[in-house]
Every structure is written in structure tokens, then in C-alpha cells.
Motif scaffolding. Structure first.
Motif, PDB file in Angstrom:
ATOM      1  N   LEU A 140      -3.585 -20.824 -13.349  1.00 35.11           N
ATOM      2  CA  LEU A 140      -4.897 -21.190 -13.881  1.00 35.11           C
ATOM      3  C   LEU A 140      -4.945 -20.993 -15.388  1.00 35.11           C
ATOM      4  O   LEU A 140      -5.496 -21.826 -16.123  1.00 35.11           O
ATOM      5  CB  LEU A 140      -5.986 -20.361 -13.202  1.00 35.11           C
ATOM      6  CG  LEU A 140      -6.232 -20.664 -11.720  1.00 35.11           C
ATOM      7  CD1 LEU A 140      -7.064 -19.545 -11.090  1.00 35.11           C
ATOM      8  CD2 LEU A 140      -6.920 -22.016 -11.534  1.00 35.11           C
ATOM      9  N   ALA A 143      -3.130 -23.683 -17.180  1.00 30.45           N
ATOM     10  CA  ALA A 143      -3.907 -24.916 -17.230  1.00 30.45           C
ATOM     11  C   ALA A 143      -5.046 -24.855 -18.237  1.00 30.45           C
ATOM     12  O   ALA A 143      -5.733 -25.861 -18.459  1.00 30.45           O
ATOM     13  CB  ALA A 143      -4.472 -25.229 -15.850  1.00 30.45           C
ATOM     14  N   PHE A 145      -7.724 -22.628 -18.107  1.00 30.58           N
ATOM     15  CA  PHE A 145      -8.990 -22.116 -17.581  1.00 30.58           C
ATOM     16  C   PHE A 145      -9.190 -20.654 -18.009  1.00 30.58           C
ATOM     17  O   PHE A 145      -8.228 -19.909 -18.197  1.00 30.58           O
ATOM     18  CB  PHE A 145      -9.004 -22.204 -16.054  1.00 30.58           C
ATOM     19  CG  PHE A 145      -8.933 -23.601 -15.517  1.00 30.58           C
ATOM     20  CD1 PHE A 145      -9.948 -24.513 -15.767  1.00 30.58           C
ATOM     21  CD2 PHE A 145      -7.838 -24.015 -14.766  1.00 30.58           C
ATOM     22  CE1 PHE A 145      -9.882 -25.810 -15.265  1.00 30.58           C
ATOM     23  CE2 PHE A 145      -7.765 -25.310 -14.260  1.00 30.58           C
ATOM     24  CZ  PHE A 145      -8.791 -26.212 -14.517  1.00 30.58           C
ATOM     25  N   THR A 147     -10.130 -17.149 -16.775  1.00 34.91           N
ATOM     26  CA  THR A 147     -10.002 -16.602 -15.427  1.00 34.91           C
ATOM     27  C   THR A 147     -10.558 -15.189 -15.295  1.00 34.91           C
ATOM     28  O   THR A 147     -10.611 -14.417 -16.252  1.00 34.91           O
ATOM     29  CB  THR A 147      -8.521 -16.574 -14.988  1.00 34.91           C
ATOM     30  OG1 THR A 147      -7.796 -15.704 -15.871  1.00 34.91           O
ATOM     31  CG2 THR A 147      -7.927 -17.956 -15.033  1.00 34.91           C
ATOM     32  N   HIS A 188     -12.675 -19.684 -13.055  1.00 36.93           N
ATOM     33  CA  HIS A 188     -11.888 -19.547 -11.827  1.00 36.93           C
ATOM     34  C   HIS A 188     -11.573 -18.075 -11.574  1.00 36.93           C
ATOM     35  O   HIS A 188     -11.200 -17.343 -12.508  1.00 36.93           O
ATOM     36  CB  HIS A 188     -10.576 -20.321 -11.928  1.00 36.93           C
ATOM     37  CG  HIS A 188     -10.738 -21.811 -11.971  1.00 36.93           C
ATOM     38  ND1 HIS A 188     -11.298 -22.469 -13.051  1.00 36.93           N
ATOM     39  CD2 HIS A 188     -10.405 -22.777 -11.063  1.00 36.93           C
ATOM     40  CE1 HIS A 188     -11.304 -23.771 -12.811  1.00 36.93           C
ATOM     41  NE2 HIS A 188     -10.770 -23.985 -11.618  1.00 36.93           N
ATOM     42  N   LEU A 320      -3.740 -23.803  -5.224  1.00 33.50           N
ATOM     43  CA  LEU A 320      -3.939 -24.403  -6.544  1.00 33.50           C
ATOM     44  C   LEU A 320      -4.096 -25.906  -6.462  1.00 33.50           C
ATOM     45  O   LEU A 320      -4.948 -26.501  -7.141  1.00 33.50           O
ATOM     46  CB  LEU A 320      -2.769 -24.032  -7.457  1.00 33.50           C
ATOM     47  CG  LEU A 320      -2.686 -22.555  -7.854  1.00 33.50           C
ATOM     48  CD1 LEU A 320      -1.301 -22.206  -8.365  1.00 33.50           C
ATOM     49  CD2 LEU A 320      -3.741 -22.227  -8.910  1.00 33.50           C
ATOM     50  N   VAL A 325      -5.674 -28.047  -9.605  1.00 33.56           N
ATOM     51  CA  VAL A 325      -4.955 -27.568 -10.781  1.00 33.56           C
ATOM     52  C   VAL A 325      -3.749 -28.481 -11.006  1.00 33.56           C
ATOM     53  O   VAL A 325      -3.025 -28.802 -10.053  1.00 33.56           O
ATOM     54  CB  VAL A 325      -4.498 -26.112 -10.585  1.00 33.56           C
ATOM     55  CG1 VAL A 325      -3.678 -25.623 -11.771  1.00 33.56           C
ATOM     56  CG2 VAL A 325      -5.714 -25.217 -10.376  1.00 33.56           C
ATOM     57  N   ALA A 329       0.965 -27.220 -14.632  1.00 33.87           N
ATOM     58  CA  ALA A 329       0.482 -25.855 -14.841  1.00 33.87           C
ATOM     59  C   ALA A 329       0.940 -24.949 -13.698  1.00 33.87           C
ATOM     60  O   ALA A 329       1.224 -23.758 -13.911  1.00 33.87           O
ATOM     61  CB  ALA A 329      -1.032 -25.843 -14.955  1.00 33.87           C
TER      62      ALA A 329
END
Length: 522
Positions: A140, A143, A145, A147, A188, A320, A325, A329
Motif C-alpha cells: 500500500l 502504491a 497510499f 496507511t 488504508h 491487495l 492495488v 506496487a
């Protein structure tokens, strides 16, 4: 929110102070610990096995609680009923037949239902939850994000670390935590979900974007009646509260969870996600190809050893992908993961491998030692104990599993808690010594854990693997109600430095590598 609205939402009746109460004070927070109450809180006075939470109501009300959620047995307790704030009608009493079940939804409402503003990826099972959530978080982050993380080792909010008291926090703490994550821009949240949390309603009121299942083996039978009861608690994550369900079907327990729409993963059979072309390296790293829906194929690299980590990685990939996702990633993120106290290598230049692992149940001990045996050029030397005040039936099973898979098993103390450590060791030794001599290695007993680790290091030869198992990332040892500072990682490093001599006395070239994951609050 006002108490009348809250009572209606959770199906409670208001015994006193209808509406917001004469003082007009809204409920702005929630807790089930009287000593943690802040002004404006709902205090959940829950029934317990030994005491009732209502017996601590005076502390909560003195601290500014404006409402109390309890059952009929609690509402008649003197500490609650006779308190001046209650007798004056300034506190709302919310009475519910099952206040614990109502607490999760109540806390979620009070904190603005944060799980609806987050993508929460829940992972349950006996072993592998910690590793799987670390794999999820890494992908994550790769990618882009922001978290959060909720689990056994730690809680993280947008990179800020907090210690964890439970694998999954109590319902009010969890909802408050998720609300803070929303405030910090988290999108996330990988979350370990223990059987205790599911059975006790800690995640009631929480919506999951994805729920994942690793495996099930004997553990926590001090809390659950039997393995089926344990499984039924785990299965609650798949009762409709998860938008997508991803299940490892390598065990019969996992196969029981499969229904139309379930995403399956397997290292041994047909599934939505499978693994082929597994290649293990002497460093403990491994590669494999993950095959997914629509002919999708990913070549994965892991720093984590052992077949069980292929299963953990496949589950993470399935979760994921269900959470949309990007595959690039996933590939990048999983390749960068280390996990504290899970097959964590301590390398100071010695000519054998030394690792610390959290495995503290029969299935996990077997999996870790099987992985060590596959990697070892020489013997596997194991230091292992069992925790006190926990499932007693697993002690001989752990002794047996370790004896069958090691050249030398050193039975020692873990966290004896209130029990006699010698009794715990005797149960483990009985299991180990029940293995025929031809089918096991040497078995010895060293009650002092520091001495046991030192002896394991002293007796290791080139090509051996020393596994110090059971406590993993923990930094304390509980004996007779007192927690003493103790870290397997530090003790193992100290024993290695003593063996290697003055060249490494300052520990400056200690190198730590991390791997395998386990799970629940012990």
C-alpha cells in the motif's frame, strides 16, 4: 451525539435522564476503563468473570462521564445507583441485555463511523496475521497510499508508531484510533483481527473492505471451548461485514469458509491465486510466481523464508488485488518487507545462523522448524518455552513438535506468569520425551531463559541454525505477576558477542534481518 439517539441506535433503554439529560451534555467519547474516562465520555460498565464494571462507576462519573452503558445487573450496583450525578439525574443510564455487543456499534457512532471512511483490510487466522499485515502495508505504501496498521507488534498511524497492548484493541479504543487515522489522512488500514476480538465484539461496528483468512491450528483453548468454537469465532469476519473475502484453502478449516464469490489462495491446490516455480536462496530469501484471475502472473521476491510465507504472501496478493492495488506496487512492496521477531536473523559474523521467532503454538513451531531444517547445513538447535495461564493442552504438543524437528531442544521458561515454571517445563518435556529416541534429537532442560540461549549459542557449530522461539518481538518476561525486562534478540546478540570475543564486543556490526509472521495477543 445525544444519548437518546445513541440509545435508539443500539437498542438500549434509558433508565434516567431522557434526551441529552437535564444538563444537555452530549456524548463525545467512549471507554470501558473507568480510569481512562474523560469529560463527555460514555462509560461502558461491562460484566466480567470476576468483577462488574459498574463497581468502578464512581471513578468514571467523578472523571466526567455523562452516560453509562451497562446491563440490569450493573445498573443496581451501589457505586452507580447511589452516585450523586446519577441520583440528581445528570447522567444517562443506558441499559442493554448485552452491553458488550452494543459497545462496538455505539463507539462507532460516537466517533463518526470511521471505518466507512477507510479501506480496512482485516486478517484473521492462527498464524501469519502479523506477516500478512506487514506485507499489505508495504504494498500500500509502495502504491502511494497513506496507511495505518493495527496488530500484535505495533500500531502505526501515517508512519507514527504506537505500542500495541492487544492484537486488536477494545471496541472504543479501536473506533477512536480509526477516527484519529481519518484525521491524519490515512486511507488504508491493514488490521490483525484476533479470535478474542471477534468473539468479544471488539470489531463490531467496523466495516472491512477485505477480510482474509490464513489458517487454523490449536491455540487459545484456554478461552475457546474447543477448536470448532475457535474456528466459529474466526468465521465471524466472514459473516457479511467484509465486502470481499479472501481465504487460504490449504487447510480444511479454510475450505469451510468458501462460498460463492470467495477469492481463494492456495500453495497446494486449485484456487483463484496459486504459486509455482518456488526458488529458495541460502540467504533465506525466496522467489515464486503468483498466478491470478484472468491469466495474471506476477514474479514475486520475498525476504522471508519458509513455505508458510509463500502462503502468507499469496493471501496478501489476493487481498491487495481485491482492494484494487496496482500489481507493480504489490511486486515492489512485498519484496521489501521485514517483520520484527518473525524469523529475525541476528548476524554478527558467526559461522551459523541465529534467529528469533514468535512461534508459540504447535503449528507455528512445526512450520518454523521445518523451514529451518530445509535451510540448515547442520543441526537445528531450538530454545523453546510455553506461556503460563494459557492453553495447557498445547504444551506437550509443542514439546513434541520441537523434539521431532531439532538436533537439540532446550526447554526453558517463556512467560510463566502466575504458574510454577517447572510445571510448564515438565509438560513440554513429557511431550518431547514421548517421541521415540530414534525420531528426535537431544532434549535438555534449562529453566533460566538467558542461560538457555547462551547454551544454544555455545553448542552451535558451523552450518547449524539456532532458533530462539516463543517471545519474538517481546521485550519483557512476566514471572509471578512482575514483568522483567527481557529481549530474546538482545540476549541472543549478547551470547553471540561473548562467543565471538572482543572484536564484536561493542555490537557495532550486528545485522538484523526479519521474516515470518504470527499473530494474536498471547
Amino acid at each position: 451525539m445525544d444519548t437518546e439517539q445513541l440509545a435508539e441506535l443500539i437498542g438500549a433503554r434509558i433508565l434516567r435522564a431522557p434526551g441529552q439529560g437535564p444538563s444537555g451534555r452530549p456524548v463525545t467519547g467512549a471507554t470501558l476503563r473507568a480510569q481512562h474516562v474523560r469529560p463527555g465520555d460514555l462509560f461502558a460498565a461491562l460484566p466480567g468473570t470476576r468483577v462488574h464494571g459498574a463497581d468502578f462507576a464512581a471513578t468514571a462519573l467523578d472523571a466526567g462521564a455523562v452516560a453509562v452503558l451497562t446491563d440490569q445487573a450493573g445498573v443496581v450496583r451501589a457505586d452507580l445507583l447511589d452516585h450523586p450525578e446519577v441520583s440528581a439525574g445528570r447522567v444517562a443510564l443506558l441499559v442493554h441485555d448485552d452491553p458488550r455487543a452494543a459497545l462496538g456499534p455505539a463507539a462507532a457512532k460516537i466517533y463518526g463511523e470511521p471505518s466507512k471512511q477507510l479501506r480496512i483490510l482485516g486478517v484473521t487466522g492462527t498464524s501469519g496475521k502479523t506477516t500478512t499485515t506487514y506485507l499489505l502495508e508495504s504494498a500500500l505504501a509502495a502504491a502511494g497510499f497513506t496507511t495505518g496498521l493495527v496488530g500484535t507488534v505495533e500500531t502505526r498511524i501515517a508512519g507514527e508508531r504506537l505500542d500495541s497492548a492487544f492484537t486488536t484493541p477494545e471496541a472504543p479504543d479501536l473506533q477512536a484510533l480509526l477516527a484519529v487515522m481519518v484525521e491524519h489522512g490515512v486511507t488504508h488500514v491493514p488490521m490483525e483481527v484476533s479470535s478474542h476480538a471477534l468473539a468479544l465484539g471488539r470489531v463490531s461496528g467496523t466495516r472491512f473492505t477485505v477480510g482474509g483468512f490464513t489458517n487454523l491450528s490449536q491455540d487459545h483453548l484456554d478461552f475457546h471451548r474447543d477448536l470448532d468454537d475457535y474456528f466459529q469465532a474466526k468465521a465471524l469476519l466472514f459473516d457479511g461485514r467484509s465486502e470481499h473475502e479472501v481465504v487460504c484453502t490449504d487447510t480444511d478449516w479454510g475450505r469451510k469458509l468458501v462460498k460463492p464469490g470467495t477469492i481463494t489462495v492456495s500453495t497446494t491446490g486449485d484456487a483463484s491465486w496459486t504459486a509455482t516455480d518456488v526458488e529458495a536462496f541460502p540467504t533465506g530469501e525466496q522467489e515464486f510466481t503468483a498466478h491470478g484471475p484472468g491469466g495474471l502472473s506476477l514474479r514475486m521476491r520475498l525476504r522471508l523464508p519458509g513455505p508458510f510465507n509463500i502462503a502468507n504472501a499469496l493471501l496478501a496478493i489476493g487481498i491487495l488485488h481485491a482492494a484494487e492495488v496496482p500489481t507493480w506496487a504489490i511486486e515492489r512492496g512485498l519484496a521489501e518487507v521485514d517483520v520484527p521477531g518473525r524469523m529475525e536473523r541476528v548476524a554478527l559474523g558467526q559461522d551459523f545462523t541465529a534467529v528469533v521467532d514468535y512461534s508459540h503454538k504447535p503449528g507455528a513451531v512445526s512450520a518454523v522448524l521445518d523451514a529451518a531444517r530445509a535451510q540448515a547445513e547442520g543441526r537445528v538447535i531450538v530454545v523453546l518455552g510455553c506461556g503460563g495461564d494459557r492453553d495447557v493442552a498445547k504444551r506437550p504438543l509443542m514439546g513434541e513438535a520441537a523434539a521431532r524437528r531439532s538436533g537439540l531442544l532446550i526447554v526453558t521458561d517463556d512467560n510463566p506468569r502466575s504458574e510454577d515454571p517447572a510445571d510448564i517445563r515438565a509438560a513440554m518435556l513429557a511431550g518431547a520425551e514421548a517421541v521415540p529416541a530414534a525420531e528426535r534429537g537431544e532434549v535438555i532442560e534449562r529453566g533460566d531463559r538467558r542461560e538457555a540461549i547462551a547454551e544454544a549459542v555455545a553448542r552451535a557449530s558451523s552450518g547449524d541454525i539456532v532458533v530462539v522461539a516463543g517471545k519474538g518481538h517481546e521485550t519483557g518476561q512476566e514471572v509471578a505477576g512482575v514483568v522483567h525486562p527481557f529481549s530474546d534478540r538482545e540476549e541472543l546478540a549478547a551470547a553471540l558477542r561473548r562467543r565471538l570475543g572482543a572484536a564484536h564486543a561493542d555490537g557495532g556490526d550486528t545485522e538484523v534481518h526479519r521474516g515470518q509472521g504470527d499473530e494474536e495477543a498471547r
